[in-house]
Design an enzyme around this catalytic site. Sequence first.
Site, PDB file in Angstrom:
ATOM      1  N   LYS A  74       0.800  -1.428  -0.177  1.00 42.00           N
ATOM      2  CA  LYS A  74      -0.045  -0.154   0.146  1.00 42.00           C
ATOM      3  C   LYS A  74       0.839   1.302  -0.100  1.00 42.00           C
ATOM      4  O   LYS A  74       1.819   1.323   0.839  1.00 42.00           O
ATOM      5  CB  LYS A  74      -1.032   0.029   1.272  1.00 42.00           C
ATOM      6  CG  LYS A  74      -1.866   1.068   1.284  1.00 42.00           C
ATOM      7  CD  LYS A  74      -2.805   1.016   2.371  1.00 42.00           C
ATOM      8  CE  LYS A  74      -3.641   2.197   2.657  1.00 42.00           C
ATOM      9  NZ  LYS A  74      -4.659   2.173   3.978  1.00 42.00           N
ATOM     10  N   SER A 150      -9.260   2.860   3.010  1.00 39.46           N
ATOM     11  CA  SER A 150      -8.248   3.484   2.026  1.00 39.46           C
ATOM     12  C   SER A 150      -7.503   2.641   1.382  1.00 39.46           C
ATOM     13  O   SER A 150      -6.560   2.834   0.624  1.00 39.46           O
ATOM     14  CB  SER A 150      -7.528   4.433   3.102  1.00 39.46           C
ATOM     15  OG  SER A 150      -6.806   3.802   3.929  1.00 39.46           O
ATOM     16  N   SER A 174     -10.157   0.547   7.039  1.00 41.38           N
ATOM     17  CA  SER A 174      -9.392   0.609   5.963  1.00 41.38           C
ATOM     18  C   SER A 174      -8.960  -0.471   5.199  1.00 41.38           C
ATOM     19  O   SER A 174      -8.381  -0.714   4.126  1.00 41.38           O
ATOM     20  CB  SER A 174      -8.475   1.809   5.951  1.00 41.38           C
ATOM     21  OG  SER A 174      -8.751   3.083   6.099  1.00 41.38           O
TER      22      SER A 174
END
Length: 496
Positions: A74, A150, A174
């Site tokens: 990520k 996210s 997230s």
Amino acid sequence: MRFDEFRSHDALGLAALVRQGEVTPGDLLDASIQRADGVNPRLNAIVRRLDGPARARATEELSGPFAGVPFLLKDLGQDYRGTPTSGGSRPLADVPATEHATVVRRWLDAGLVVFGKTNTPEFGAKGITEPELFGPARNPWDTSRSPGGSSGGSAAAVAAGIVPVAGASDGGGSIRIPAACCGLVGLKPGRGLVPMGPARGEAMHGAATNGVISRSVRDSAAMLDVLMGGEPGGPYVPATPSESFRSQVGADPGRLRIGVCTASSINSSPHPQALAAVETAARALEDLGHHVDILESQPVDDLALARDFLTSWFAYLAWSVEDTKRRTGCADRDFETDTRIVAALGRAQSSVDYLDAVMRRDQYVGELTSFFEGYDLLMTPTLADLPPHIGTLDTPPLARRAATALLATRTAPLLRHSGFVESLIDANLSWVPYTQLANLTGRPALSLPLHWTPEGVPMGVHFTAGLGGESMLLRLAGQLEQALPWTDRQPAALGG
């Protein structure tokens, strides 16, 4: 290696093929890269490629439980030395990391081959992944919809079959929100079990943690084995189980007492498919011999918790903006308008307001602890609504113009008294009101893909456990994976 062969294995399965000499790490990397080249232009899941370093690493002698398996990080908090970690923000897009994050070192030690970084909203600030820097990530099951956030880019990449598992993180849902949007497994470990270093000891006073999004329960369990444990610069030494998390998958969870709640003060009318997801799971749980009770309300005041979550988040985002300005010399105008608005709200809060919100976490912990005196797990939907269509959660133009004018005249604190905070709760949390509880209380939580709508859109089911309950969650998840299998499902629209 053909895509259908690659897709038929989870990460542990691919690693076994490498150990047995049936494929090489280079073969697996080629399959991942070929799939990424084919589908990423439609999904925008990967925003930074590292093909060269990955190909070099694939020729090395690799060891560990995931040796040779392709992997994605990520692009938020998961620093890879020499490569920028943008956090979805323009000022950081070209600032290379000076060292690996602790979790990245552990993934590399486990033998993974990192070949890219995934899309995320600016500073991970939303439950959708639509940064201005890179543009929106899209959901492989319906590309008009968001993959959530996210960790939306990671979820889209896993759901599309680019990799079987990818790096993720969770400060308010997230990991679990994008897992639910994309039909995947999303485990948020409890507070402190997984390190956040070396740059910091913990994030958001321990509410945020690193982890992964995967297709299989055993991959999530084995990844937690890789990641768990403290570090020299950490705030404390976390307790770790005597047996591996991987060994819990397939173990008998016993007869669990599960409280089920779909009610929410933030969203009084969850989508029928959110309710259907919970009903599907409840029937399966009863068939497996578990005791299921339907609850009329949440164990805590979830609207008050949402306000406290946002108070903390406003302050954290304001700090993130100021820290980025110090590091890069950028100006306020270099950030997205929504980021500037929320940061202004954070600056407008008093220190007492902030500490009130943080200290009330003890109250929520106490209330949740009382709940767990009667139940082993709390089950809710993961999402209260379908994954939103791209663009539908944009701040309305009129509100943006008004907020921009206030920013320009340095009167943004007036937003606190304008109903703007309530509008943020309604727009950004009403479709995901269930996930923040586990973050503020530091408890482990898990989203499982137990339901799809008639149109083929995934809807996750969410489980929250008590302190140290990761093993219980994984035992139950393994049982449900057998009862309601999902790993063979894949988005038909993308092709094979």
